[in-house]
Design a protein around this motif. Structure first.
Motif, PDB file in Angstrom:
ATOM      1  N   ALA A  63       0.930  -1.292  -0.022  1.00 52.62           N
ATOM      2  CA  ALA A  63       0.099   0.021   0.218  1.00 52.62           C
ATOM      3  C   ALA A  63       0.800   1.173   0.062  1.00 52.62           C
ATOM      4  O   ALA A  63       0.613   2.211  -0.757  1.00 52.62           O
ATOM      5  CB  ALA A  63      -0.969  -0.039   1.166  1.00 52.62           C
ATOM      6  N   ALA A  64       1.850   1.219   0.922  1.00 52.75           N
ATOM      7  CA  ALA A  64       2.630   2.569   0.871  1.00 52.75           C
ATOM      8  C   ALA A  64       3.368   2.693  -0.482  1.00 52.75           C
ATOM      9  O   ALA A  64       3.680   3.930  -0.900  1.00 52.75           O
ATOM     10  CB  ALA A  64       4.155   2.005   1.949  1.00 52.75           C
ATOM     11  N   GLN A  65       3.885   1.468  -1.446  1.00 54.61           N
ATOM     12  CA  GLN A  65       4.449   1.880  -2.579  1.00 54.61           C
ATOM     13  C   GLN A  65       3.459   2.468  -3.559  1.00 54.61           C
ATOM     14  O   GLN A  65       3.637   3.418  -4.268  1.00 54.61           O
ATOM     15  CB  GLN A  65       4.976   0.292  -3.312  1.00 54.61           C
ATOM     16  N   VAL A  66       2.106   2.124  -3.548  1.00 59.83           N
ATOM     17  CA  VAL A  66       0.992   2.613  -4.480  1.00 59.83           C
ATOM     18  C   VAL A  66       0.853   3.934  -3.877  1.00 59.83           C
ATOM     19  O   VAL A  66       0.801   4.967  -4.758  1.00 59.83           O
ATOM     20  CB  VAL A  66      -0.166   1.650  -4.395  1.00 59.83           C
ATOM     21  N   LEU A  67       0.672   4.234  -2.703  1.00 64.99           N
ATOM     22  CA  LEU A  67       0.425   5.674  -2.096  1.00 64.99           C
ATOM     23  C   LEU A  67       1.497   6.505  -2.545  1.00 64.99           C
ATOM     24  O   LEU A  67       1.390   7.634  -2.965  1.00 64.99           O
ATOM     25  CB  LEU A  67       0.222   5.729  -0.755  1.00 64.99           C
ATOM     26  N   ASP A  68       2.931   6.159  -2.181  1.00 58.65           N
ATOM     27  CA  ASP A  68       3.899   6.960  -2.893  1.00 58.65           C
ATOM     28  C   ASP A  68       3.958   7.326  -4.060  1.00 58.65           C
ATOM     29  O   ASP A  68       4.317   8.421  -4.574  1.00 58.65           O
ATOM     30  CB  ASP A  68       5.397   6.292  -2.318  1.00 58.65           C
ATOM     31  N   ALA A  69       3.588   6.439  -4.977  1.00 60.75           N
ATOM     32  CA  ALA A  69       3.683   6.545  -6.553  1.00 60.75           C
ATOM     33  C   ALA A  69       2.477   7.833  -6.882  1.00 60.75           C
ATOM     34  O   ALA A  69       2.539   8.460  -7.699  1.00 60.75           O
ATOM     35  CB  ALA A  69       3.092   5.261  -7.278  1.00 60.75           C
ATOM     36  N   LEU A  70       1.273   7.524  -6.266  1.00 59.52           N
ATOM     37  CA  LEU A  70       0.269   8.535  -6.451  1.00 59.52           C
ATOM     38  C   LEU A  70       0.663   9.927  -6.052  1.00 59.52           C
ATOM     39  O   LEU A  70       0.473  10.853  -6.884  1.00 59.52           O
ATOM     40  CB  LEU A  70      -0.964   7.919  -5.730  1.00 59.52           C
ATOM     41  N   ALA A  71       1.435   9.937  -4.892  1.00 58.50           N
ATOM     42  CA  ALA A  71       1.881  11.252  -4.228  1.00 58.50           C
ATOM     43  C   ALA A  71       2.937  11.695  -5.297  1.00 58.50           C
ATOM     44  O   ALA A  71       2.990  13.005  -5.815  1.00 58.50           O
ATOM     45  CB  ALA A  71       2.483  10.885  -2.938  1.00 58.50           C
ATOM     46  N   ASP A  72       3.806  11.043  -5.973  1.00 59.28           N
ATOM     47  CA  ASP A  72       4.869  11.675  -6.578  1.00 59.28           C
ATOM     48  C   ASP A  72       4.355  12.148  -7.957  1.00 59.28           C
ATOM     49  O   ASP A  72       5.035  13.102  -8.455  1.00 59.28           O
ATOM     50  CB  ASP A  72       5.826  10.174  -7.082  1.00 59.28           C
ATOM     51  N   ASP A  73       3.121  11.710  -8.130  1.00 60.00           N
ATOM     52  CA  ASP A  73       2.451  11.866  -9.640  1.00 60.00           C
ATOM     53  C   ASP A  73       1.655  13.155  -9.274  1.00 60.00           C
ATOM     54  O   ASP A  73       0.773  13.503 -10.306  1.00 60.00           O
ATOM     55  CB  ASP A  73       1.879  10.797 -10.271  1.00 60.00           C
ATOM     56  N   GLY A  74       1.422  13.613  -8.129  1.00 58.44           N
ATOM     57  CA  GLY A  74       0.634  14.623  -7.665  1.00 58.44           C
ATOM     58  C   GLY A  74      -0.983  14.393  -7.633  1.00 58.44           C
ATOM     59  O   GLY A  74      -1.884  15.174  -7.952  1.00 58.44           O
TER      60      GLY A  74
END
Length: 440
Positions: free
Chosen positions: A389-400
């Motif tokens: 979940a952290a990896q997915v949420l980090d990817a979403l955050a990185d892409d704004g």
């Protein structure tokens, strides 16, 4: 069926039977495994992007005026005439096509739409030198509109030849009064699953134009990988959230019987495809697939001491039911409750439902939020892995991409993330990148 030879039921989609070359390819595939003894064909599909499916032509023909109908049916006749000639059976379907055209405007729409599969079945049976079984003589619907599995299974077992194989057209069957009835669009998948269950098949092969089940929609994620194996439970989660895999009716008969499904490509038959198995299997990757759906609206209620009212949720559900608005998800907090509902169901009764919820629940406030899209990250392997979940949420955050809702399913293998509708496709890409960023 004790002691019977193993049977593999093969369903071939419209792209697998769009022209004579594909018919020959199907025949070659059947010949490679003697257990492939039942074939369920669809109507011919598109040969190229601008082409039309036979079923679409039949639908247009049925609703057109007489002159236009004749013009459209001429295209249908031509398609089948060319296929038959190139298969070496010139004129084989001439009489059948003449009868269909004569009866076309006097029969029901289901009868008209089913003729594509019927004619494909006749051609394929001739090519394979197998028995042909009209689905109207073997697939039966009850008065409730559902398939009568007991009667259907008995008929299919009785029709199975001792030698050679059987061609059973997909998509249609007979109602209790003998009239033709069809399954939902894509119903050949359902016919194949029913036949597999009836005959105690060792495997149900679903042949199509894709290399297997993909881990994301390739129109959004072109590099989406093929899923080698997944469980029925994962398939259900992916399908429910919008993945174009197999519809539930096409899975239930074989799922109940414990029969695996292989999704294979006629364009690349050497590829392993995807195996869908009854039991959950371990995977080298924690995530099986990423999918999603647009068109949800959050109804956000706030009420002090909300949890002290044990019947509040019941009244909320009863109110939604009164307006025939289905509930998709219901995340909650200490004093808040969010009812996530489909926008299409809410639109006709938006204000009336809001007033009814005020009356029934007496909240401190109620607000209908901006439309949401839901991203679904699905995988049996997530339960035993940390950090997915952290990896997915980090990817979403990185892409704004802003996360507006988060829900981890009780089973631990479905992560639902709400994002703004405008972020849907970008969200799928970001979630896919995060989910598959590491092999575990």
């Amino acid at each position: 069926m004790k002691g019977a030879l193993p049977v593999i039921v093969c369903k071939f989609g419209g792209t697998s039977l769009c022209d004579a070359t594909r018919f020959f390819r199907v025949a070659d595939l059947i010949a490679k495994d003697s257990a492939r003894r039942v074939v369920v064909p669809s109507a011919p599909g598109k040969r190229f992007a601008e082409d039309e499916k036979i079923t679409d032509l039949l639908l247009q023909c049925y609703g057109a005026g007489q002159a236009r109908a004749q013009e459209l049916f001429a295209h249908v006749r031509q398609r089948y005439a060319v296929i038959a000639k190139e298969l070496g059976f010139a004129g084989l379907l001439d009489e059948q096509l003449e009868q269909i055209q004569r009866r076309f405007r006097h029969e029901s729409l289901p009868w008209a739409l089913s003729r594509g599969e019927y004619l494909s079945g006749l051609l394929l049976a001739k090519l394979l030198d197998w028995s042909f079984l009209d689905a109207a003589q073997a697939v039966f619907f009850g008065a409730d509109g559902r398939c009568d599995l007991e009667k259907t299974e008995s008929a299919l077992r009785a029709a199975m030849p001792h030698k050679g194989g059987l061609v059973l057209p997909g998509f249609y069957g007979a109602a209790s009064d003998g009239s033709i009835r069809t399954f939902p669009r894509g119903g050949s998948d359902i016919t194949g699953a029913i036949a597999a269950r009836a005959l105690g098949a060792s495997l149900y092969e679903n042949w199509t134009d894709v290399p297997g089940v993909l881990a994301a929609d390739p129109r959004i994620v072109p590099q989406a990988r093929v899923v080698e194996s997944l469980s029925y439970r994962e398939l259900r989660e992916l399908s429910a959230m919008g993945a174009g895999v197999l519809q539930e009716e096409a899975v239930l008969p074989v799922r109940e019987a414990g029969i695996p499904i292989a999704v294979r490509s006629t364009l690349d038959p050497s590829a392993p495809g995807t195996l869908i198995q009854p039991l959950q299997t371990s995977s080298p990757l924690p995530v099986t697939g990423v999918t999603g759906r647009r068109g949800f609206v959050p109804i956000m209620l706030e009420k002090t001491l909300l949890r002290s009212d044990p019947l509040l949720i019941q009244r909320a559900l009863e109110t939604l039911n009164t307006f025939r608005v289905p509930l998709e998800h219901m995340p909650s907090g200490v004093d808040t409750l969010c009812l996530l509902v489909p926008e299409c169901a809410l639109a006709p009764c938006r204000e009336a439902l809001q007033r009814a919820l005020f009356t029934a629940l007496k909240p401190d406030s109620i607000e209908l939020g901006k439309p949401l899209a839901l991203l679904a990250i699905v995988g049996n392997g997530m339960r035993g892995r940390r950090g997915v979940a952290a990896q997915v949420l980090d990817a979403l955050a990185d892409d704004g991409i802003r996360v507006r809702m988060l829900n981890y399913g009780a089973g631990g293998f479905t992560l639902l993330i709400g994002v703004d509708e405008d972020d849907f496709e970008d969200g799928i890409r970001s979630a896919y990148r995060g989910a598959f960023s590491q092999e575990a």
